[in-house]
Design a protein around this motif. Structure first.
Motif, short mmCIF file in Angstrom:
data_model
loop_
_atom_site.label_atom_id
_atom_site.label_comp_id
_atom_site.label_asym_id
_atom_site.label_seq_id
_atom_site.Cartn_x
_atom_site.Cartn_y
_atom_site.Cartn_z
N VAL A 7 0.85 -1.19 0.00
CA VAL A 7 0.00 0.00 0.00
C VAL A 7 0.88 1.24 0.00
O VAL A 7 1.86 1.30 0.74
N ARG A 8 0.53 2.21 -0.84
CA ARG A 8 1.16 3.52 -0.78
C ARG A 8 0.27 4.41 0.07
O ARG A 8 -0.91 4.58 -0.22
N ARG A 10 -1.16 7.50 0.71
CA ARG A 10 -1.30 8.74 -0.02
C ARG A 10 -2.52 9.53 0.36
O ARG A 10 -2.60 10.71 0.15
N SER A 14 -5.99 4.82 2.14
CA SER A 14 -4.91 3.91 2.48
C SER A 14 -5.29 2.96 3.61
O SER A 14 -4.96 1.78 3.57
N ASP A 17 -7.45 0.39 2.13
CA ASP A 17 -6.64 -0.53 1.32
C ASP A 17 -5.95 -1.56 2.21
O ASP A 17 -5.94 -2.75 1.90
N PRO A 34 4.20 8.04 -0.29
CA PRO A 34 4.17 8.10 -1.75
C PRO A 34 5.40 8.75 -2.38
O PRO A 34 5.43 8.95 -3.57
N TYR A 37 8.14 5.78 -6.24
CA TYR A 37 7.63 4.66 -7.00
C TYR A 37 8.84 3.83 -7.38
O TYR A 37 9.95 4.17 -7.07
N VAL A 60 -1.93 -5.90 -4.56
CA VAL A 60 -2.24 -4.48 -4.43
C VAL A 60 -3.72 -4.29 -4.70
O VAL A 60 -4.35 -5.10 -5.38
N ARG A 62 -5.05 -1.61 -6.29
CA ARG A 62 -5.21 -1.05 -7.64
C ARG A 62 -3.86 -1.07 -8.34
O ARG A 62 -2.82 -0.89 -7.71
N GLU A 64 -2.38 1.05 -10.30
CA GLU A 64 -1.59 2.28 -10.27
C GLU A 64 -0.82 2.48 -8.97
O GLU A 64 -0.02 3.39 -8.85
N HIS A 65 -1.04 1.61 -7.98
CA HIS A 65 -0.31 1.73 -6.72
C HIS A 65 1.13 1.23 -6.84
O HIS A 65 1.92 1.43 -5.93
#
Length: 164
Positions: A7-8, A10, A14, A17, A34, A37, A60, A62, A64-65
Motif C-alpha cells: 500500500v502507498r 497517499r 490507504s 486498502d 508516496p 515509486y 495491491v 489497484r 496504479e499503486h
C-alpha cells in the motif's frame, strides 16, 4: 504461498486498502509514503521485490499503486516473474499468472509503446525562435514548455517580449 500486500500511504483510502488486503488473506501488508515509486527508488517496494520468493504473490488494491508509468509497472512484473512470483490486483481482479497475465503484459506493452520517453532537461532557456516556431505550429504554451523542458513562465515571458 506467501501473499504480501503493498500500500502507498497517499490519502484516506490507504487505511481501507490495508484492511482490504488483510481481509483477502495477505500474510504481510507493507505500506510506504508516496515519495517513491519503483523508478524513483521506492524502498519498501524494492525490499518486497528482493524478498519475494517462488510461488509467492504480491497483492495491491489497484494497479496504479505500483508505479508512476507503464514501463515501471512492466519492470515490477518482470522482477516478480524472474523470482517465480505473481502479481494480484484486487480492483479490477487481475493476476499476472496464466492467460490473463499474458493478456495483461500485452496490454501494458502496447500502452508503454505509446508513452513518451521522458525528455532530458535542457540547459539554459530556449531561443525565442524555437518557441515561436512551435506556437506557429499550433502548439500551446504549456505543451511548448513540456517539449522544451522549461517552465511555463519561461515560455510566457518569451512570448510576451515578442508581442510587445
Amino acid at each position: 504461498m506467501l501473499r504480501i500486500g503493498y500500500v502507498r500511504l497517499r490519502d484516506s483510502c490507504s487505511a481501507d486498502d490495508t484492511a482490504a488486503l488483510k481481509a483477502i488473506g495477505c500474510h504481510v501488508v507493507r505500506a510506504e509514503e508516496p515519495a517513491g515509486y519503483m523508478a524513483d527508488g521506492s524502498a519498501m517496494l524494492t525490499s518486497i521485490l528482493d524478498f519475494i520468493g517462488e510461488g509467492d504473490q504480491l497483492v495491491v488494491t489497484r494497479l496504479e499503486h505500483l508505479a508512476h508509468c507503464t514501463r515501471s509497472l512492466l519492470q515490477v512484473i518482470d522482477r516478480l516473474e524472474c523470482k517465480g512470483a505473481t502479481l494480484f490486483v484486487v480492483e479490477p481482479e487481475i493476476c499476472s499468472a496464466g492467460e490473463g497475465g499474458r493478456a495483461l503484459r500485452a496490454a501494458l506493452q502496447a500502452v508503454a509503446s505509446l508513452e513518451p520517453l521522458s525528455a532530458p532537461r535542457r540547459r539554459g532557456a530556449p531561443s525565442t525562435d524555437e518557441i515561436l516556431a512551435l506556437q506557429e505550429a499550433g502548439i500551446g504554451p504549456v505543451e511548448i514548455a513540456r517539449r522544451l523542458g522549461v517552465s511555463r513562465m519561461t515560455v510566457w515571458r518569451k512570448l510576451r517580449t515578442q508581442a510587445a
